[in-house]
Design a protein around this motif. Structure first.
Motif, PDB file in Angstrom:
ATOM      1  N   LEU A 173       0.831  -1.204   0.000  1.00 32.91           N
ATOM      2  CA  LEU A 173       0.000   0.000   0.000  1.00 32.91           C
ATOM      3  C   LEU A 173       0.868   1.258   0.000  1.00 32.91           C
ATOM      4  CD1 LEU A 173      -2.708  -1.212   2.530  1.00 32.91           C
ATOM      5  CD2 LEU A 173      -3.135  -0.604   0.138  1.00 32.91           C
ATOM      6  N   ASP A 174       1.960   1.211   0.737  1.00 29.08           N
ATOM      7  CA  ASP A 174       2.884   2.356   0.745  1.00 29.08           C
ATOM      8  C   ASP A 174       3.505   2.553  -0.631  1.00 29.08           C
ATOM      9  OD1 ASP A 174       2.343   2.840   3.401  1.00 29.08           O
ATOM     10  OD2 ASP A 174       4.183   1.886   4.156  1.00 29.08           O
ATOM     11  N   ALA A 175       3.860   1.436  -1.288  1.00 30.89           N
ATOM     12  CA  ALA A 175       4.454   1.527  -2.616  1.00 30.89           C
ATOM     13  C   ALA A 175       3.483   2.156  -3.617  1.00 30.89           C
ATOM     14  CB  ALA A 175       4.881   0.143  -3.104  1.00 30.89           C
ATOM     15  N   ALA A 176       2.178   1.889  -3.418  1.00 24.73           N
ATOM     16  CA  ALA A 176       1.160   2.446  -4.304  1.00 24.73           C
ATOM     17  C   ALA A 176       0.667   3.809  -3.828  1.00 24.73           C
ATOM     18  CB  ALA A 176      -0.019   1.487  -4.400  1.00 24.73           C
ATOM     19  N   GLU A 177       1.189   4.257  -2.677  1.00 22.26           N
ATOM     20  CA  GLU A 177       0.777   5.522  -2.072  1.00 22.26           C
ATOM     21  C   GLU A 177      -0.726   5.561  -1.848  1.00 22.26           C
ATOM     22  OE1 GLU A 177       2.322   8.612  -4.591  1.00 22.26           O
ATOM     23  OE2 GLU A 177       4.379   8.327  -3.880  1.00 22.26           O
ATOM     24  N   LEU A 178      -1.215   4.474  -1.237  1.00 25.46           N
ATOM     25  CA  LEU A 178      -2.643   4.338  -0.964  1.00 25.46           C
ATOM     26  C   LEU A 178      -2.894   4.189   0.521  1.00 25.46           C
ATOM     27  CD1 LEU A 178      -3.638   1.751  -3.737  1.00 25.46           C
ATOM     28  CD2 LEU A 178      -4.147   4.201  -3.729  1.00 25.46           C
ATOM     29  N   GLU A 179      -4.048   4.678   0.964  1.00 18.09           N
ATOM     30  CA  GLU A 179      -4.512   4.468   2.327  1.00 18.09           C
ATOM     31  C   GLU A 179      -5.773   3.621   2.270  1.00 18.09           C
ATOM     32  OE1 GLU A 179      -3.245   5.116   5.229  1.00 18.09           O
ATOM     33  OE2 GLU A 179      -1.455   6.049   4.355  1.00 18.09           O
ATOM     34  N   LEU A 180      -5.832   2.627   3.117  1.00 13.76           N
ATOM     35  CA  LEU A 180      -6.960   1.700   3.118  1.00 13.76           C
ATOM     36  C   LEU A 180      -7.371   1.404   4.551  1.00 13.76           C
ATOM     37  CD1 LEU A 180      -8.853  -0.358   1.744  1.00 13.76           C
ATOM     38  CD2 LEU A 180      -6.953  -1.976   1.747  1.00 13.76           C
ATOM     39  N   THR A 181      -8.636   1.586   4.855  1.00  8.67           N
ATOM     40  CA  THR A 181      -9.167   1.265   6.184  1.00  8.67           C
ATOM     41  C   THR A 181     -10.006   0.001   6.073  1.00  8.67           C
ATOM     42  OG1 THR A 181      -9.254   3.602   6.792  1.00  8.67           O
ATOM     43  CG2 THR A 181     -10.537   2.056   8.139  1.00  8.67           C
ATOM     44  N   PRO A 182      -9.503  -1.122   6.565  1.00 13.75           N
ATOM     45  CA  PRO A 182     -10.241  -2.383   6.431  1.00 13.75           C
ATOM     46  C   PRO A 182     -11.387  -2.475   7.440  1.00 13.75           C
ATOM     47  CG  PRO A 182      -8.249  -2.749   7.690  1.00 13.75           C
ATOM     48  CD  PRO A 182      -8.217  -1.310   7.270  1.00 13.75           C
TER      49      PRO A 182
END
Length: 271
Positions: A173-182
């Motif tokens: 997720l860091d590599a894709a520069e994404l934030e995800l709240t499961p």
């Protein structure tokens, strides 16, 4: 019988036959090693007794097969397993839980055991593993990328960051520069996968091996950022192993050509 099942039976039968030869060689002086030194030098004569293996949850299917192969090659032996989150297993071993072998899903969790003085020799990487997105069968939400998991209304499950599959997900997720709240964090990869299998979640980030062993219960989606989060799996003989000789024989099987055939057949990458 499905093609997948038939292939599995043929592969397992072939691996078992090869294992008989590989483990016989190990017992009589073969070159395989648990820690870089010759394990065969410690496995003279007939192996017997119980080998207790603590192993990452993602190894369950492969190691169960290899345990059966080992018992067939060495009548009088028994291989028992404790599968779970690598961090939980490492904490148990460091706290004195009796075991012969530890196979972790990351070098970091193996380091916990090593730093506690519970490892004999040097742990060796025996396979590697990569993440995939597990979706509901047929991928009804049309998930095609890691970014798609951030869509509003999608129920996504992750492993907790304290366990290797969660740490790998965080890297991706860091590599894709994404934030995800499961919707939830799970304590091992099998629990994360089960949420999708039971349709309690729309998707989860798990290992490619778990997607493969789940069969038609889920559908796998590859994504390029997973290349930034490949996990090395180390294996080690434990210092106070109750059955060190047979334990070294089991490690030798895992690292042998027969063992690698079973592991790569389940989707693991070569070390």
């Amino acid at each position: 019988m499905t093609t997948r099942t038939a292939d599995r039976i043929l592969r397992t039968a072939g691996a078992a036959a090869t294992a008989l030869l590989a483990l016989s060689a190990c017992s009589s002086g073969g070159p395989s090693s648990a820690s870089g030194s010759s394990a065969a030098g410690h496995t003279s004569g007939k192996l017997s007794g119980t080998v207790t293996v603590f192993a990452a949850a993602s190894l369950k299917e492969s190691f169960t097969t290899l345990g059966e192969d080992f018992e067939s090659a060495h009548p009088g032996t028994r291989v028992t397993f404790s599968f779970g989150g690598s961090d939980t297993l490492a904490a148990g071993i460091a706290g004195g839980a009796p075991a012969d072998v530890f196979a972790a899903a990351s070098p970091g969790t193996m380091a916990v055991v090593r730093d506690a003085g519970s490892v004999s020799g040097t742990p060796v990487t025996f396979v590697r593993n990569q993440l995939e997105i597990a979706t509901l069968p047929g991928n009804p939400d049309g998930i095609a990328s890691l970014r798609d998991l951030t869509e509003s209304g999608l129920k996504v499950v992750l492993c907790d960051t304290s366990v290797p599959c969660g740490a790998a997900a965080r890297k991706a997720l860091d590599a894709a520069e994404l934030e995800l709240t499961p919707v939830s964090y799970e304590q091992d990869v099998k629990s994360a996968l089960t949420k999708v299998e039971l349709k309690e979640a729309d998707a989860s980030l798990v290992y490619r091996t778990d997607v493969r062993t789940a069969g038609d219960k889920v559908e796998g989606v590859e994504f390029p950022e997973s290349a930034d989060a490949v996990n090395d799996y180390p294996i080690a003989l434990l210092k106070d192993a109750p059955n060190a000789e047979a334990a070294q024989g089991f490690i030798a099987l895992v690292r042998s050509a027969a063992g690698q055939k079973v592991l790569t057949g389940d989707g693991f990458l070569e070390p």
